[in-house]
Design an enzyme around this catalytic site. Structure first.
Site, short mmCIF file in Angstrom:
data_model
loop_
_atom_site.label_atom_id
_atom_site.label_comp_id
_atom_site.label_asym_id
_atom_site.label_seq_id
_atom_site.Cartn_x
_atom_site.Cartn_y
_atom_site.Cartn_z
N ASP A 69 0.79 8.67 -0.91
CA ASP A 69 1.30 8.70 0.46
C ASP A 69 1.02 10.04 1.14
O ASP A 69 0.92 10.11 2.36
CB ASP A 69 2.81 8.47 0.39
N TYR A 90 -7.78 9.78 8.85
CA TYR A 90 -7.96 8.96 10.06
C TYR A 90 -8.91 9.63 11.06
O TYR A 90 -9.95 9.10 11.40
CB TYR A 90 -6.60 8.73 10.74
N PRO A 105 8.08 0.29 8.30
CA PRO A 105 7.85 1.74 8.32
C PRO A 105 6.53 2.17 8.95
O PRO A 105 6.32 3.36 9.19
CB PRO A 105 7.87 2.12 6.84
N GLU A 134 -2.82 -3.97 7.29
CA GLU A 134 -3.94 -4.91 7.38
C GLU A 134 -3.94 -5.99 6.30
O GLU A 134 -4.97 -6.26 5.70
CB GLU A 134 -5.24 -4.11 7.33
N HIS A 174 -7.23 -1.84 15.36
CA HIS A 174 -7.30 -1.05 14.12
C HIS A 174 -7.12 -1.95 12.90
O HIS A 174 -7.96 -1.95 11.99
CB HIS A 174 -6.24 0.05 14.16
N GLU A 175 -6.05 -2.72 12.88
CA GLU A 175 -5.79 -3.57 11.70
C GLU A 175 -6.88 -4.63 11.54
O GLU A 175 -7.28 -4.94 10.41
CB GLU A 175 -4.40 -4.19 11.78
N HIS A 198 -9.93 -3.25 9.83
CA HIS A 198 -9.78 -3.15 8.37
C HIS A 198 -10.32 -4.40 7.65
O HIS A 198 -10.58 -4.36 6.46
CB HIS A 198 -8.32 -2.98 7.99
N GLN A 222 0.84 -1.19 0.00
CA GLN A 222 0.00 0.00 0.00
C GLN A 222 0.88 1.25 0.00
O GLN A 222 1.89 1.23 0.71
CB GLN A 222 -0.91 0.03 1.24
N GLU A 250 -9.72 4.53 6.19
CA GLU A 250 -9.09 4.81 7.49
C GLU A 250 -10.03 5.43 8.52
O GLU A 250 -9.98 5.08 9.69
CB GLU A 250 -7.84 5.67 7.31
N1 BES Z 1 -3.30 0.79 6.08
C1 BES Z 1 -2.61 1.56 7.06
C2 BES Z 1 -1.16 1.78 6.71
C3 BES Z 1 -0.91 2.50 5.38
C4 BES Z 1 -1.72 3.52 4.95
C5 BES Z 1 0.17 2.12 4.61
C6 BES Z 1 -1.46 4.16 3.72
C7 BES Z 1 0.41 2.75 3.40
C8 BES Z 1 -0.40 3.77 2.96
C9 BES Z 1 -2.70 0.92 8.44
O1 BES Z 1 -3.94 0.35 8.70
C10 BES Z 1 -2.56 2.02 9.46
O2 BES Z 1 -3.38 2.90 9.46
N2 BES Z 1 -1.54 1.95 10.32
C11 BES Z 1 -1.29 2.92 11.34
C12 BES Z 1 -1.73 2.42 12.68
C13 BES Z 1 -3.07 2.83 13.15
C14 BES Z 1 -3.30 2.38 14.58
C15 BES Z 1 -3.42 4.28 12.99
C16 BES Z 1 0.20 3.15 11.44
O3 BES Z 1 0.93 2.36 10.88
O4 BES Z 1 0.60 4.09 12.09
ZN ZN Z 2 -5.43 1.84 8.93
#
Ligand code: BES
Ligand code: ZN
Length: 622
Positions: free
Chosen positions: A394, A402, A284, A289, A313-314, A317, A159, A336
């Site tokens: 990104d 979020y 990173p 998810e 959270h995951e 998803h 992603q 999100e």
């Molecule tokens: N799907 C996202 C991570 C993501 C989003 C990767 C956009 C690449 C592009 C994942 O579900 C996420 O939101 N992770 C958050 C944690 C969450 C508890 C807010 C993170 O990694 O900080």
């Molecule tokens: Zn997320």
């Protein structure tokens, strides 16, 4: 003779009817897939309404020495009646050969665009059934991180648009396909994917995978490493390297409770199992998810299960995102925002409202701060509906999707009442499962099924939320007594009224400690934070959220005793959410030399491309 002829004719007719029934069904299904309403995705060259890939067979060999994956991707495709090509997205791939229904095919690779890559256009006829692409990845492929060390590790992050750097695919969230894979790895390692997974190593180093539910390409995932599996519940388990497996088993032992709570809220889990893989600290993100197998940073292993909201959270998803998927990255808030809302509801169901409201308070504070920041840079980026054309998707990963997304849904819940809202969400997931959703379609669906009167429609101010700047006046107010008490403690401790020993630090939960550390004002002195650290040894704390908040204060107040800890943290942890504020704090306080030295000389080689892309921009080399 006549009787025989009649019989043959009858049999032929019968078999024709049988056969044509099936092919009518199949062609109807393909037609429906082709005709699915999809918004234009500016981040993909594919044209799914001309020709679409519906199933992938991936046969791959992982070479750690060369840092490449050599593979054949064989796709089943469906095409419209005048299709003459199918287009895949590729970036940094060496294409070796292409077959069309088993014989050598002709293809063309178009000009490369920054971060989007190139179109791989293959000539077909409307009847073409199968495309084979033999290729290899480049050592620097952006989705991959090859981790060295006592035992090697490889993981992918697809992603938003990095799947195309390791598999040629129609890399758009509106295109779903099933997949099977066969992956060969060095024989002391195990391979895992976003699919049905092994739980044991085998001595051939060959692993087979099956994903029978159609998924979009950004959920393709692979990890290879020396990992072990532990079951923690009937449908749940953890994978981690031997040094972390005990800690992981303890930390995530409540996963089955989260799953049961989630099903209780919004309906049956569609993916059979929910497992979690603990990745190297260079991952990173906090979590990703990937269906059936969440990828997670080891920095959420705190020893006391205090950071499991990330798992909630995951897991959430699995409905918002993996079942009902944002149509393009402009609709990212549908993934999100819904997930943060769902995460909060799981946390409330399992741990109680006091805890979930503390989390909501932190999310609100983060949102307000980030809205201020973005308003200065590009106010349109505070809209829920994003404008990411010609930009890296990104850029959309901010608190807007979020936490503004969460606040919008929370406002809806408060407007119509929880029972009505829950019924609405449950039906929404059910009706749109395995389909895409875009912002306009969501609004129509909401207006028809939730905001049934003009009064309701007017009171929610939907347009202001979706296409307006900042936070609308009906943004919910989040209140937590415990957080208010922390805010009082910050004030009286800062002025010296409250002594360091009289702080309730030892009894505070991580949320309270984090709130305290992130709210210390400019007037707090180095002496004060030195005293704080001496009293509570914060720079050796196991909770990485608290440690991170501490390290930022240490930088801002010049607490040089913490700089060794800071450097180890930055060299070992590649989670972008921690890196950006820490390097930025150094930059803003005249310590850019230290930032550049740590980043370029010690840390950068350990980070994933997602993190280096952001840090390179923040810390330009002189
Ligand atoms: N799907 C996202 C991570 C993501 C989003 C990767 C956009 C690449 C592009 C994942 O579900 C996420 O939101 N992770 C958050 C944690 C969450 C508890 C807010 C993170 O990694 O900080
Ligand atoms: Zn997320």
């Amino acid at each position: 003779m006549r009787l025989f002829n009649t019989l043959v004719l009858a049999l032929t007719l019968l078999s024709l009817i049988g056969c044509s029934n099936e092919s009518i069904n199949n062609s109807k299904k393909s037609q429906a897939i082709l005709d699915m309403k999809r918004a234009t995705d500016h981040h993909s060259f594919s044209k799914p309404n001309e020709s679409i890939a519906t199933h992938l067979e991936w046969d791959a060999n992982v070479d750690f020495d060369k840092r490449t994956v050599s593979a054949t991707a064989t796709y089943s495709i469906s095409s419209s009646k005048d299709a003459d090509r199918i287009i895949f997205d590729i970036r940094e791939l060496n294409i070796e050969s292409v077959t069309v229904d088993g014989t050598e095919g002709s293809y063309e690779i178009g000009a490369e665009m920054p971060f989007i890559g190139s179109p791989l256009s293959i000539n077909i006829t409307p009847e073409t059934k199968e495309i084979g692409i033999t290729y290899s990845t480049q050592p620097g492929a952006d989705a991959f991180l090859w981790v060295e060390g006592s035992s090697p590790f490889l993981f992918t992050q697809s992603q938003a648009i990095l799947a195309r750097t390791w598999i040629p695919c129609q890399d758009s969230p509106g295109v779903r396909f099933t997949y099977n894979a066969r992956v060969t790895v060095p024989n002391n390692l195990m391979a895992l994917m976003s699919a049905e997974n092994p739980t044991d190593k085998n001595n051939l180093g060959v692993y087979e995978f099956k994903m029978d539910q159609p998924i979009p390409s950004y959920l393709l995932a692979l990890a290879v490493g020396d990992v072990e599996f532990r079951s923690v519940g009937e449908h749940t388990g953890v994978y981690a390297t031997p040094d972390l497996i005990d800690a992981a088993e303890y930390e995530f032992s409540e996963m089955e409770d989260l799953l049961v709570a989630a099903e209780g809220l919004y309906g049956k889990y569609s993916w059979e199992r929910y497992d979690l893989l603990v990745l190297p600290a260079a991952f990173p993100f906090g979590g990703m998810e990937n269906p059936r197998l969440t990828f997670a940073t080891p920095t959420i292993i705190a020893g006391d299960r205090s950071l499991v909201s990330l798992v909630a959270h995951e897991l959430a998803h699995s409905w918002s995102g993996n079942l009902v998927t944002n149509s393009t990255w402009d609709d990212f808030w549908l993934n999100e925002g819904f997930t943060v809302y769902f995460e909060q509801r799981i946390m409330e169901a399992v741990y109680g409202r006091e805890i979930s409201e503390m989390l909501a308070c932190l999310s609100y504070q983060g949102l307000v701060d980030e809205v201020d920041e973005i308003m200065d840079l590009n106010p349109n980026d505070t809209h829920l509906r994003l404008h990411l054309k010609d930009r890296n998707p990104d850029d959309g990963m901010t608190a807007i999707a979020y936490d503004k997304g969460y606040m919008f849904l929370r406002m809806l819940e408060e407007t119509v009442g929880r029972e009505t809202f829950d019924q609405f969400l449950k039906t929404y997931f059910d009706k749109h499962a395995f389909q895409v959703m875009d912002t306009d379609n969501f609004i129509s669906y909401m207006n028809e099924n939730l905001l049934v009167s003009d009064d309701l429609k007017a009171s929610t101010k939907t347009e202001e939320w979706i296409d307006g700047k900042g936070l609308p006046s009906n943004c919910p107010i989040v209140k937590s007594e415990r957080i208010e008490n922390v805010d009082k403690a910050v004030k009286s401790w800062s002025t010296g009224e409250l002594s360091t020993e009289d702080l309730d630090w030892e009894n505070w939960l991580y949320q309270e400690r984090y709130r305290f550390l992130t709210n210390l004002g400019e007037d707090v002195t180095l002496d004060q934070i030195t005293e704080l650290n001496n009293a509570y040894s914060i720079n050796s704390i196991g909770n990485n959220e608290v440690l991170f908040a501490w390290l930022e204060q240490a930088i801002r107040k010049n607490h040089t005793d913490s700089y060794e800890r800071l450097e180890t943290f930055l060299v070992n942890v590649g989670r972008r959410k921690f890196l950006t504020p820490l390097y930025r704090a150094m930059k803003e306080t005249g310590q850019i030399e230290m930032a550049l030295d740590i980043y370029y000389n010690k840390a950068r080689k350990n980070y994933h491309s997602v993190a280096t892309a952001t840090m390179d921009e923040l810390l330009p080399k002189e």
